[in-house]
Write a protein that holds these residues in place. Structure first.
Motif, mmCIF file in Angstrom:
data_model
loop_
_atom_site.group_PDB
_atom_site.id
_atom_site.type_symbol
_atom_site.label_atom_id
_atom_site.label_comp_id
_atom_site.label_asym_id
_atom_site.label_seq_id
_atom_site.Cartn_x
_atom_site.Cartn_y
_atom_site.Cartn_z
ATOM 1 N N HIS A 17 -11.260 -101.751 -18.856
ATOM 2 C CA HIS A 17 -11.842 -102.808 -18.027
ATOM 3 C C HIS A 17 -10.906 -103.185 -16.885
ATOM 4 O O HIS A 17 -11.327 -103.362 -15.741
ATOM 5 N N ALA A 18 -9.604 -103.289 -17.185
ATOM 6 C CA ALA A 18 -8.637 -103.667 -16.149
ATOM 7 C C ALA A 18 -8.571 -102.624 -15.045
ATOM 8 O O ALA A 18 -8.508 -102.957 -13.864
ATOM 9 N N CYS A 19 -8.591 -101.345 -15.425
ATOM 10 C CA CYS A 19 -8.506 -100.284 -14.425
ATOM 11 C C CYS A 19 -9.759 -100.219 -13.568
ATOM 12 O O CYS A 19 -9.687 -100.007 -12.356
ATOM 13 N N LEU A 20 -10.911 -100.409 -14.178
ATOM 14 C CA LEU A 20 -12.145 -100.401 -13.399
ATOM 15 C C LEU A 20 -12.211 -101.606 -12.471
ATOM 16 O O LEU A 20 -12.698 -101.517 -11.345
ATOM 17 N N THR A 21 -11.721 -102.752 -12.932
ATOM 18 C CA THR A 21 -11.667 -103.925 -12.060
ATOM 19 C C THR A 21 -10.754 -103.672 -10.880
ATOM 20 O O THR A 21 -11.070 -104.020 -9.736
ATOM 21 N N LEU A 22 -9.618 -103.047 -11.131
ATOM 22 C CA LEU A 22 -8.686 -102.707 -10.062
ATOM 23 C C LEU A 22 -9.331 -101.774 -9.063
ATOM 24 O O LEU A 22 -9.209 -101.951 -7.844
ATOM 25 N N ALA A 23 -10.056 -100.791 -9.562
ATOM 26 C CA ALA A 23 -10.738 -99.859 -8.671
ATOM 27 C C ALA A 23 -11.760 -100.580 -7.819
ATOM 28 O O ALA A 23 -11.909 -100.310 -6.624
ATOM 29 N N GLY A 24 -12.483 -101.515 -8.436
ATOM 30 C CA GLY A 24 -13.481 -102.248 -7.681
ATOM 31 C C GLY A 24 -12.859 -103.115 -6.603
ATOM 32 O O GLY A 24 -13.360 -103.204 -5.481
ATOM 33 N N LEU A 25 -11.750 -103.754 -6.925
ATOM 34 C CA LEU A 25 -11.073 -104.602 -5.943
ATOM 35 C C LEU A 25 -10.568 -103.801 -4.756
ATOM 36 O O LEU A 25 -10.521 -104.293 -3.627
ATOM 37 N N LEU A 26 -10.209 -102.548 -5.012
ATOM 38 C CA LEU A 26 -9.702 -101.708 -3.938
ATOM 39 C C LEU A 26 -10.821 -100.987 -3.199
ATOM 40 O O LEU A 26 -10.568 -100.256 -2.247
ATOM 41 N N SER A 27 -12.068 -101.164 -3.658
ATOM 42 C CA SER A 27 -13.252 -100.660 -2.947
ATOM 43 C C SER A 27 -13.201 -99.162 -2.722
ATOM 44 O O SER A 27 -13.353 -98.669 -1.604
ATOM 45 N N PHE A 28 -13.026 -98.394 -3.805
ATOM 46 C CA PHE A 28 -13.017 -96.948 -3.672
ATOM 47 C C PHE A 28 -14.431 -96.405 -3.592
ATOM 48 O O PHE A 28 -15.378 -97.020 -4.067
ATOM 49 N N ALA A 29 -14.544 -95.209 -3.022
ATOM 50 C CA ALA A 29 -15.829 -94.533 -2.963
ATOM 51 C C ALA A 29 -16.196 -94.024 -4.340
ATOM 52 O O ALA A 29 -15.379 -94.003 -5.260
ATOM 53 N N ILE A 30 -17.432 -93.532 -4.486
ATOM 54 C CA ILE A 30 -17.911 -93.086 -5.780
ATOM 55 C C ILE A 30 -17.187 -91.837 -6.240
ATOM 56 O O ILE A 30 -16.858 -91.688 -7.402
ATOM 57 N N GLY A 31 -16.926 -90.903 -5.359
ATOM 58 C CA GLY A 31 -16.333 -89.638 -5.770
ATOM 59 C C GLY A 31 -15.077 -89.315 -5.009
ATOM 60 O O GLY A 31 -14.785 -89.897 -3.974
ATOM 61 N N THR A 32 -14.328 -88.370 -5.551
ATOM 62 C CA THR A 32 -13.152 -87.856 -4.857
ATOM 63 C C THR A 32 -13.065 -86.367 -5.101
ATOM 64 O O THR A 32 -13.582 -85.859 -6.085
ATOM 65 N N THR A 33 -12.437 -85.650 -4.199
ATOM 66 C CA THR A 33 -12.309 -84.204 -4.314
ATOM 67 C C THR A 33 -10.875 -83.842 -4.645
ATOM 68 O O THR A 33 -9.948 -84.308 -4.002
ATOM 69 N N VAL A 34 -10.698 -83.018 -5.661
ATOM 70 C CA VAL A 34 -9.380 -82.527 -6.054
ATOM 71 C C VAL A 34 -9.445 -81.018 -6.119
ATOM 72 O O VAL A 34 -10.405 -80.453 -6.638
ATOM 73 N N LEU A 35 -8.421 -80.349 -5.582
ATOM 74 C CA LEU A 35 -8.385 -78.891 -5.642
ATOM 75 C C LEU A 35 -7.918 -78.437 -7.011
ATOM 76 O O LEU A 35 -6.914 -78.915 -7.530
ATOM 77 N N SER A 36 -8.631 -77.528 -7.601
ATOM 78 C CA SER A 36 -8.242 -76.980 -8.890
ATOM 79 C C SER A 36 -7.194 -75.895 -8.685
ATOM 80 O O SER A 36 -6.802 -75.587 -7.561
ATOM 81 N N GLU A 133 -5.923 -83.288 -21.300
ATOM 82 C CA GLU A 133 -7.275 -82.994 -20.825
ATOM 83 C C GLU A 133 -7.434 -83.321 -19.347
ATOM 84 O O GLU A 133 -8.024 -82.544 -18.585
ATOM 85 N N LEU A 134 -6.899 -84.479 -18.928
ATOM 86 C CA LEU A 134 -7.044 -84.856 -17.520
ATOM 87 C C LEU A 134 -6.225 -83.933 -16.626
ATOM 88 O O LEU A 134 -6.684 -83.551 -15.534
ATOM 89 N N THR A 135 -5.028 -83.563 -17.061
ATOM 90 C CA THR A 135 -4.223 -82.619 -16.279
ATOM 91 C C THR A 135 -4.975 -81.309 -16.084
ATOM 92 O O THR A 135 -5.016 -80.749 -14.988
ATOM 93 N N HIS A 136 -5.569 -80.812 -17.151
ATOM 94 C CA HIS A 136 -6.312 -79.556 -17.048
ATOM 95 C C HIS A 136 -7.544 -79.730 -16.167
ATOM 96 O O HIS A 136 -7.864 -78.849 -15.353
ATOM 97 N N ASP A 137 -8.241 -80.844 -16.296
ATOM 98 C CA ASP A 137 -9.429 -81.088 -15.478
ATOM 99 C C ASP A 137 -9.084 -81.110 -13.990
ATOM 100 O O ASP A 137 -9.826 -80.580 -13.158
ATOM 101 N N LEU A 138 -7.947 -81.728 -13.652
ATOM 102 C CA LEU A 138 -7.594 -81.918 -12.244
ATOM 103 C C LEU A 138 -6.834 -80.741 -11.650
ATOM 104 O O LEU A 138 -6.936 -80.468 -10.451
ATOM 105 N N THR A 139 -6.048 -80.049 -12.466
ATOM 106 C CA THR A 139 -5.157 -79.018 -11.916
ATOM 107 C C THR A 139 -5.363 -77.634 -12.521
ATOM 108 O O THR A 139 -4.855 -76.655 -11.960
ATOM 109 N N GLY A 140 -6.014 -77.555 -13.656
ATOM 110 C CA GLY A 140 -6.149 -76.272 -14.336
ATOM 111 C C GLY A 140 -4.942 -75.894 -15.160
ATOM 112 O O GLY A 140 -4.937 -74.839 -15.804
ATOM 113 N N GLN A 141 -3.902 -76.729 -15.187
ATOM 114 C CA GLN A 141 -2.678 -76.413 -15.913
ATOM 115 C C GLN A 141 -2.760 -76.862 -17.372
ATOM 116 O O GLN A 141 -3.341 -77.907 -17.673
#
Length: 249
Positions: A17-36, A133-141
């Motif tokens: 909840h805290a992280c999502l609130t932080l994201a909302g306060l910073l007004s991020f877009a819905i998606g982001t692109t990361v190179l695998s 899992e997140l490292t592999h999702d974002l970087t493939g490592q």
């Protein structure tokens, strides 16, 4: 053995909840692109990534408080967070969101609501798995014990060696900091040799130190001051991660 079940732990819900609130306060877009690892763009929901990173940061902060993991798993955790920080810092370039999340996670982990009990250990283990899992999702490592951490620590210690040699030449740091850099480098070098034995490459560290120390005195400038200071900061961080002290032997 690290289990893969999700522990019923209120830290998950609170931090998410805290992280999502932080994201909302910073007004991020819905998606982001990361190179695998294949350099193919992947789409990720920023709020989801922030929430996952927050739980990972909380798990590591709790581990640093409680020291419940075996050393090899703790090393993996530092490697995972380093890979995530590199990748996500390339995404969140305009806002210091990662330090903000880590600060929030630290406050939660140090609160009196959580003690170093089985609940904490379950959360730490589960968060380490989620980090992989997140490292592999974002970087493939994928983390390879004895290989990933060897390269990770050798690269970092070469930076420390270069800084130690640079400061030995240029004397940029205050005496107390200079001693910590010198003593810390020697302690880290020995720990590296003890930990990896025949796989270690001390020549690379020694060459980095000698090369920096043998530069002409006229090479000392603001760049070498920055190298010395950043090396001292890195030394303190790795010493803490390796649970070493600065007492001279």
């Amino acid at each position: 053995m690290i289990s893969r079940y999700a522990p019923r732990n209120p830290l998950f819900a609170w931090l998410g909840h805290a992280c999502l609130t932080l994201a909302g306060l910073l007004s991020f877009a819905i998606g982001t692109t990361v190179l695998s690892h294949a350099e193919e763009p992947k789409q990720f929901n920023q709020n989801e990534v922030i929430e996952r990173y927050g739980k990972i940061a909380a798990g590591l902060a709790l581990e640093e408080r409680c020291n419940l993991l075996a050393p090899q798993y703790r090393q993996e955790y530092y490697w995972q967070q380093y890979q995530l920080d590199i990748t996500l810092n390339q995404v969140f370039t305009n806002t210091p969101i990662l330090p903000m999340i880590r600060n929030s996670a630290l406050q939660v982990a140090q609160g009196d609501k959580f003690t170093c009990d089985q609940k904490s250990e379950d959360f730490i283990n589960f968060s380490l798995l989620r980090a992989g899992e997140l490292t592999h999702d974002l970087t493939g490592q994928t983390y390879a014990p004895g290989i990933s951490d060897l390269a990770f620590n050798q690269d970092r210690l070469q930076v420390v060696a270069d800084a130690a040699g640079t400061n030995a030449l240029c004397q940029h740091l205050l005496p107390e900091y200079a001693e910590q850099l010198s003593v810390g480098y020697k302690a880290l070098r020995q720990t590296y040799l003890d930990r990896y034995m025949d796989k270690a490459d001390p020549a690379a560290l020694d060459n980095a130190f000698t090369s920096a120390e043998s530069n002409p005195l006229s090479s000392c400038n603001e760049d070498t001051r920055r190298i010395s200071l950043q090396g001292w900061q890195l030394t303190r961080m790795i010493m803490s991660q390796f649970q070493l002290s600065f007492e001279a032997k």
